[in-house]
Scaffold this motif. Structure first.
Motif, PDB file in Angstrom:
ATOM      1  N   SER A   1      -2.713   8.989   6.324  1.00 50.52           N
ATOM      2  CA  SER A   1      -2.720   7.567   6.641  1.00 50.52           C
ATOM      3  C   SER A   1      -2.407   6.740   5.396  1.00 50.52           C
ATOM      4  CB  SER A   1      -4.090   7.163   7.189  1.00 50.52           C
ATOM      5  OG  SER A   1      -4.213   5.761   7.135  1.00 50.52           O
ATOM      6  N   SER A   2      -1.408   5.882   5.492  1.00 52.28           N
ATOM      7  CA  SER A   2      -1.069   5.057   4.332  1.00 52.28           C
ATOM      8  C   SER A   2      -2.149   4.015   4.078  1.00 52.28           C
ATOM      9  CB  SER A   2       0.295   4.384   4.531  1.00 52.28           C
ATOM     10  OG  SER A   2       0.228   3.468   5.606  1.00 52.28           O
ATOM     11  N   LYS A   3      -2.999   3.783   5.073  1.00 55.02           N
ATOM     12  CA  LYS A   3      -4.107   2.835   4.879  1.00 55.02           C
ATOM     13  C   LYS A   3      -5.234   3.473   4.099  1.00 55.02           C
ATOM     14  CE  LYS A   3      -3.554  -0.059   8.942  1.00 55.02           C
ATOM     15  NZ  LYS A   3      -3.336   0.490  10.283  1.00 55.02           N
ATOM     16  N   ALA A   4      -5.333   4.803   4.163  1.00 57.85           N
ATOM     17  CA  ALA A   4      -6.452   5.489   3.505  1.00 57.85           C
ATOM     18  C   ALA A   4      -5.983   6.829   2.961  1.00 57.85           C
ATOM     19  CB  ALA A   4      -7.596   5.693   4.494  1.00 57.85           C
ATOM     20  N   PRO A   5      -5.057   6.793   1.973  1.00 65.24           N
ATOM     21  CA  PRO A   5      -4.511   8.064   1.478  1.00 65.24           C
ATOM     22  C   PRO A   5      -5.601   8.967   0.900  1.00 65.24           C
ATOM     23  CG  PRO A   5      -3.757   6.200   0.132  1.00 65.24           C
ATOM     24  CD  PRO A   5      -4.456   5.630   1.312  1.00 65.24           C
ATOM     25  N   GLU A   6      -6.663   8.353   0.390  1.00 65.34           N
ATOM     26  CA  GLU A   6      -7.738   9.148  -0.240  1.00 65.34           C
ATOM     27  C   GLU A   6      -8.488  10.018   0.771  1.00 65.34           C
ATOM     28  OE1 GLU A   6      -7.721   5.899   0.206  1.00 65.34           O
ATOM     29  OE2 GLU A   6      -9.492   5.579   1.472  1.00 65.34           O
TER      30      GLU A   6
ATOM     31  N   LEU B   1      13.540  -4.899   2.079  1.00 70.91           N
ATOM     32  CA  LEU B   1      12.262  -5.445   1.613  1.00 70.91           C
ATOM     33  C   LEU B   1      11.481  -4.407   0.824  1.00 70.91           C
ATOM     34  CD1 LEU B   1      11.366  -7.297   4.935  1.00 70.91           C
ATOM     35  CD2 LEU B   1      12.114  -8.363   2.775  1.00 70.91           C
ATOM     36  N   PHE B   2      11.442  -3.192   1.342  1.00 72.57           N
ATOM     37  CA  PHE B   2      10.630  -2.147   0.694  1.00 72.57           C
ATOM     38  C   PHE B   2      11.192  -1.793  -0.695  1.00 72.57           C
ATOM     39  CE2 PHE B   2       8.710   2.156   0.355  1.00 72.57           C
ATOM     40  CZ  PHE B   2       7.391   1.792   0.549  1.00 72.57           C
ATOM     41  N   THR B   3      12.514  -1.757  -0.797  1.00 75.03           N
ATOM     42  CA  THR B   3      13.152  -1.461  -2.088  1.00 75.03           C
ATOM     43  C   THR B   3      12.744  -2.515  -3.114  1.00 75.03           C
ATOM     44  OG1 THR B   3      15.048  -0.563  -0.900  1.00 75.03           O
ATOM     45  CG2 THR B   3      15.382  -1.084  -3.218  1.00 75.03           C
ATOM     46  N   ARG B   4      12.782  -3.766  -2.682  1.00 77.64           N
ATOM     47  CA  ARG B   4      12.435  -4.864  -3.592  1.00 77.64           C
ATOM     48  C   ARG B   4      10.975  -4.757  -4.032  1.00 77.64           C
ATOM     49  NH1 ARG B   4      14.180  -6.903  -7.568  1.00 77.64           N
ATOM     50  NH2 ARG B   4      12.772  -8.508  -8.261  1.00 77.64           N
ATOM     51  N   ILE B   5      10.092  -4.435  -3.088  1.00 78.55           N
ATOM     52  CA  ILE B   5       8.663  -4.332  -3.416  1.00 78.55           C
ATOM     53  C   ILE B   5       8.431  -3.245  -4.470  1.00 78.55           C
ATOM     54  CG2 ILE B   5       6.410  -3.600  -2.471  1.00 78.55           C
ATOM     55  CD1 ILE B   5       7.057  -5.310  -0.006  1.00 78.55           C
ATOM     56  N   LEU B   6       9.081  -2.096  -4.300  1.00 81.40           N
ATOM     57  CA  LEU B   6       8.933  -1.030  -5.294  1.00 81.40           C
ATOM     58  C   LEU B   6       9.441  -1.484  -6.662  1.00 81.40           C
ATOM     59  CD1 LEU B   6       9.800   2.156  -3.229  1.00 81.40           C
ATOM     60  CD2 LEU B   6       7.816   1.932  -4.729  1.00 81.40           C
ATOM     61  N   ASN B   7      10.576  -2.163  -6.663  1.00 82.29           N
ATOM     62  CA  ASN B   7      11.118  -2.635  -7.939  1.00 82.29           C
ATOM     63  C   ASN B   7      10.172  -3.629  -8.602  1.00 82.29           C
ATOM     64  OD1 ASN B   7      13.580  -1.264  -8.576  1.00 82.29           O
ATOM     65  ND2 ASN B   7      14.475  -2.207  -6.756  1.00 82.29           N
ATOM     66  N   GLU B   8       9.546  -4.468  -7.785  1.00 80.03           N
ATOM     67  CA  GLU B   8       8.609  -5.440  -8.362  1.00 80.03           C
ATOM     68  C   GLU B   8       7.329  -4.766  -8.856  1.00 80.03           C
ATOM     69  OE1 GLU B   8       8.208  -8.961  -5.884  1.00 80.03           O
ATOM     70  OE2 GLU B   8      10.306  -9.491  -6.220  1.00 80.03           O
ATOM     71  N   MET B   9       7.100  -3.524  -8.416  1.00 71.83           N
ATOM     72  CA  MET B   9       5.961  -2.753  -8.950  1.00 71.83           C
ATOM     73  C   MET B   9       6.417  -1.875 -10.111  1.00 71.83           C
ATOM     74  SD  MET B   9       4.199  -1.692  -5.325  1.00 71.83           S
ATOM     75  CE  MET B   9       2.931  -0.662  -5.981  1.00 71.83           C
TER      76      MET B   9
ATOM     77  N   ASN C   1       2.999   9.079  -7.092  1.00 77.85           N
ATOM     78  CA  ASN C   1       3.481  10.460  -6.989  1.00 77.85           C
ATOM     79  C   ASN C   1       4.900  10.576  -7.531  1.00 77.85           C
ATOM     80  OD1 ASN C   1       4.304  13.000  -6.324  1.00 77.85           O
ATOM     81  ND2 ASN C   1       4.042  12.771  -4.105  1.00 77.85           N
ATOM     82  N   PRO C   2       5.033  11.013  -8.773  1.00 74.24           N
ATOM     83  CA  PRO C   2       6.366  11.074  -9.405  1.00 74.24           C
ATOM     84  C   PRO C   2       7.337  11.994  -8.653  1.00 74.24           C
ATOM     85  CG  PRO C   2       4.603  11.566 -10.993  1.00 74.24           C
ATOM     86  CD  PRO C   2       3.960  11.487  -9.647  1.00 74.24           C
ATOM     87  N   ALA C   3       6.816  12.941  -7.863  1.00 74.99           N
ATOM     88  CA  ALA C   3       7.712  13.835  -7.119  1.00 74.99           C
ATOM     89  C   ALA C   3       8.346  13.126  -5.916  1.00 74.99           C
ATOM     90  CB  ALA C   3       6.943  15.066  -6.645  1.00 74.99           C
ATOM     91  N   ALA C   4       7.731  12.059  -5.471  1.00 73.88           N
ATOM     92  CA  ALA C   4       8.233  11.367  -4.267  1.00 73.88           C
ATOM     93  C   ALA C   4       9.429  10.501  -4.632  1.00 73.88           C
ATOM     94  CB  ALA C   4       7.123  10.531  -3.649  1.00 73.88           C
ATOM     95  N   ARG C   5      10.609  11.084  -4.519  1.00 73.70           N
ATOM     96  CA  ARG C   5      11.797  10.345  -4.947  1.00 73.70           C
ATOM     97  C   ARG C   5      12.745   9.982  -3.806  1.00 73.70           C
ATOM     98  NH1 ARG C   5      14.065  13.804  -9.005  1.00 73.70           N
ATOM     99  NH2 ARG C   5      12.452  15.214  -8.261  1.00 73.70           N
ATOM    100  N   ILE C   6      12.443  10.463  -2.618  1.00 74.23           N
ATOM    101  CA  ILE C   6      13.226   9.999  -1.458  1.00 74.23           C
ATOM    102  C   ILE C   6      12.247   9.434  -0.446  1.00 74.23           C
ATOM    103  CG2 ILE C   6      14.839  10.612   0.371  1.00 74.23           C
ATOM    104  CD1 ILE C   6      15.771  12.942  -1.272  1.00 74.23           C
TER     105      ILE C   6
ATOM    106  N   ARG D   1       0.834  -1.208   0.000  1.00 72.38           N
ATOM    107  CA  ARG D   1       0.000   0.000   0.000  1.00 72.38           C
ATOM    108  C   ARG D   1       0.866   1.255   0.000  1.00 72.38           C
ATOM    109  NH1 ARG D   1      -3.982  -2.139   4.119  1.00 72.38           N
ATOM    110  NH2 ARG D   1      -2.317  -1.631   5.558  1.00 72.38           N
ATOM    111  N   SER D   2       1.914   1.229   0.837  1.00 71.44           N
ATOM    112  CA  SER D   2       2.803   2.398   0.919  1.00 71.44           C
ATOM    113  C   SER D   2       3.561   2.588  -0.390  1.00 71.44           C
ATOM    114  CB  SER D   2       3.775   2.232   2.092  1.00 71.44           C
ATOM    115  OG  SER D   2       3.044   2.151   3.303  1.00 71.44           O
ATOM    116  N   ALA D   3       3.992   1.482  -0.974  1.00 72.32           N
ATOM    117  CA  ALA D   3       4.724   1.567  -2.244  1.00 72.32           C
ATOM    118  C   ALA D   3       3.831   2.174  -3.326  1.00 72.32           C
ATOM    119  CB  ALA D   3       5.222   0.186  -2.661  1.00 72.32           C
ATOM    120  N   ALA D   4       2.536   1.868  -3.294  1.00 71.88           N
ATOM    121  CA  ALA D   4       1.617   2.421  -4.292  1.00 71.88           C
ATOM    122  C   ALA D   4       1.540   3.947  -4.164  1.00 71.88           C
ATOM    123  CB  ALA D   4       0.233   1.795  -4.142  1.00 71.88           C
TER     124      ALA D   4
END
Ligand code: ASP
Ligand code: MG
Length: 456
Positions: A286-291, A133-141, A37-42, A29-32
Motif C-alpha cells: 500500500s502506497s499509503k502505508a509502505p511500512e 504531474l508525477f514526473t514534475r513532483i519527483l523532480n521537485e523532490m 529506493n535507488p533500485a526503483a528506476r522505472i 507519498r508515492s514519489a517518496a
C-alpha cells in the motif's frame, strides 16, 4: 546479457495505481517510495483515480452538451488541483492544458460518432496527464526524472479496448529506447496504454496498468516488480466481506495467478504471466502505508497450505447449451467452440453433462457489467442446440494447494454450504482451485461462512 547478470544490478519496476496518484498528497507519498529506493528506476502509473471512468463516459459519446461540459470541468479540476500544489507548475501546466484541449476535441468527435479506436485514443489521456504531474513532483523532490511515452515501446496488436501485447517487439524496443535512459535517472511512464505497428494508440483493458508494468519488467530483465495500491497486499479474502481476513505475506505464482483470475481485484489477471516467464518476484503493497509491508509473490514459497484464500467475482454470465445430439456423439463440443472462437467469445469455466454444456464468459472489454454473447454467436449456436443465458451470478473461488488430491477437503467445503444453491461447480482440473457459481444475493454470505469455517 543473461538475466542473472541483470539481476545483479538491482532494477525495480514500480507501478502505482489510480488511488496512489489520486491527488498531490497521494502522488507525493508515492514519489517518496521511489526516492527511498535507488533500485526503483522505472515507474509506471495509472491515471488519477476516477479519471478513466470519466474518459470512458466521454468516449461512449455524451451528446448532451451540459453533461459533456460537466465531465470536462471535473477532469480539469482533478489535474489543476495537483498543478496548484507544484513549486513551479509553468512548464507542466501548458502540457496539461493542451492534453485537456485534446480530450475536449475527441469528446466532441465521440459525441457524433463513437468508435473503439477513438475510445482508446481518448482514454489514454488519463495516463498521459498523470505522468506529466508525477514526473514534475519527483523532480521537485530532487529525484532526477524524465517522462517517457510508453507507446514508443509498448507494441500491441490493433484490438482496441483490449489489445494483445507483443513481448518480443517490446523487449527489442525497450532495449533500444528505454534502457539507455536508465543510467542515472528515474523514468516515469504510462501504464495501460500502448501502440500498434501503425502508431495508433491502444489500451490493454481496464486495470491494465499492472500488466503493463509486468511487461516492462520482463522486457528490461528487472529484478523486482512492485505493485503499489491502496491495500497492503493480498488477504485470505476481501476484508470488506470478512473482517477477520488475514494478510498473506508470501504466495506462489500459481496460487496468486488463480487469485487474480478469480476476482481478487488487487492484480490484473494477466500481470503474472510476464513475471512468471521471466521469474521476477512481485511485491504488492500500500502506497499509503509502505511500512506495513505487503505480499511477496514468488516461484516457490516455504508454506503451501491446503487452503490459501477465497476470491469472489460477480457479474458472471452463464450459458447453457443443450442438445440431444450431444448424447454419445463426437464433434459437438468442437463445433460449439469453433462458433465461440469465430465470434471471439472467451470462455472461463466449463462443465458438461451427457446432453448439455454450461460455460461462463470471460470479461473482455473496457465496459463494466456482465459479459454478453454477441447476437451472431447466439444465432449460430441456436442452429446447433438450445441456448440459455443466466445472469445475476457470482463466482466464488477457493484457492489452495493439492486440493484435488486431499481427502475430505470437498466435504469440509460443501458441508458448510448445504443451505445454499450452488449453480455450477468446477473442481479437479487444477490442484489450486475449487470454484462454484452462486446467486448474487448469496455471494457475500457464502464467502463469509466459508472464510469462518476455513480460516478463522
Ligand atoms: N487507468 C486504467 C483503468 O482505470 C488502467 C489502470 O488503472 O490500471 O482501468
Ligand atoms: Mg488499477
Amino acid at each position: 546479457m543473461s538475466p542473472v547478470d541483470n539481476h545483479a544490478a538491482a532494477l525495480t519496476v514500480a507501478k502505482f495505481g489510480g488511488t496512489s496518484v489520486a491527488d498531490f498528497t497521494a502522488m507525493s507519498r508515492s514519489a517518496a517510495i521511489i526516492k527511498n529506493n535507488p533500485a526503483a528506476r522505472i515507474v509506471l502509473i495509472s491515471a488519477c483515480s476516477g479519471v478513466t471512468n470519466l474518459l470512458v463516459e466521454l468516449a461512449n459519446g455524451v451528446t448532451e452538451p451540459d453533461r459533456r461540459q460537466q465531465l470536462l470541468t471535473r477532469l480539469g479540476q482533478i489535474h489543476h488541483n495537483v498543478l496548484s500544489e507544484l513549486q513551479s507548475p509553468e512548464n507542466v501546466a501548458s502540457k496539461i492544458d493542451s492534453l485537456l484541449d485534446s480530450v475536449s476535441t475527441l469528446a466532441d468527435q465521440a459525441a457524433s460518432q463513437p468508435s473503439v479506436q477513438l475510445t482508446d485514443q481518448l482514454v489514454s489521456h488519463g495516463e498521459l496527464l498523470s505522468t506529466h504531474l508525477f514526473t514534475r513532483i519527483l523532480n521537485e523532490m530532487d529525484v532526477d526524472t524524465v517522462r517517457f511515452d510508453i507507446r514508443d515501446i509498448m507494441r500491441t496488436d490493433s484490438q482496441f479496448g483490449k489489445a494483445i501485447p507483443q513481448p518480443e517487439a517490446i523487449r527489442q524496443l525497450a532495449t533500444d529506447k528505454l534502457r539507455p535512459l536508465l543510467e542515472n535517472q528515474v523514468v516515469v511512464s504510462q501504464g495501460f496504454i500502448g501502440s500498434d505497428s501503425k502508431g495508433q494508440t491502444t489500451t490493454l483493458g481496464r486495470g491494465g496498468s499492472d500488466y503493463s508494468a509486468a511487461l516492462v519488467a520482463e522486457a528490461v530483465d528487472a529484478s523486482t516488480l512492485e505493485i503499489w495500491t491502496d491495500v497492503p497486499g493480498m488477504y485470505t479474502t476481501d476484508p470488506r466481506i470478512a473482517a477477520a481476513a488475514k494478510p498473506i505475506k508470501e504466495i506462489s505464482f500459481s496460487e496468486a495467478s488463480e487469485m487474480a483470475n478469480f476476482g481478487a481485484k488487487i492484480l490484473h489477471p494477466s500481470t503474472l504471466v510476464p513475471a512468471v516467464r521471466q521469474q521476477i518476484p512481485v511485491f504488492i503493497g500500500s502506497s499509503k502505508a509502505p511500512e506495513q509491508g505487503g505480499t511477496w509473490i514468488r516461484e516457490s514459497v516455504d508454506d503451501a497450505p491446503l487452503f490459501r484464500a477465497l476470491a469472489l467475482r460477480c457479474n458472471q454470465t452463464m450459458v447453457t447449451l443443450t442438445s440431444l445430439n450431444m448424447f454419445h456423439a463426437y464433434g459437438f463440443l468442437a463445433e460449439v467452440f469453433r462458433i465461440l472462437a469465430e465470434h471471439k467469445v472467451s470462455v472461463d469455466l466449463i462443465t458438461t453433462s451427457e446432453v448439455s454444456v454450461s460455460l461462463t464468459l470471460d470479461q473482455t472489454d473496457t465496459g463494466g457489467g456482465a459479459p454478453t454473447l454477441p447476437p451472431k454467436a447466439v444465432e449460430a449456436l441456436s442452429e446447433l442446440c438450445r441456448v440459455e443465458v443466466e445472469q445475476g451470478l457470482c463466482l466464488v473461488a477457493l484457492i489452495g494447494n493439492q486440493m484435488s488430491s486431499t481427502k475430505g477437503s470437498a466435504k469440509q467445503i460443501f458441508g458448510t454450504l448445504e443451505d445454499y444453491n450452488l449453480r455450477m461447480i468446477c473442481y479437479g482440473a487444477s490442484p489450486h482451485n475449487l470454484c462454484f457459481l452462486v446467486k448474487e444475493q448469496d455471494a457475500k454470505s457464502v464467502v463469509k461462512a466459508l472464510h469462518q469455517k476455513i480460516f478463522e
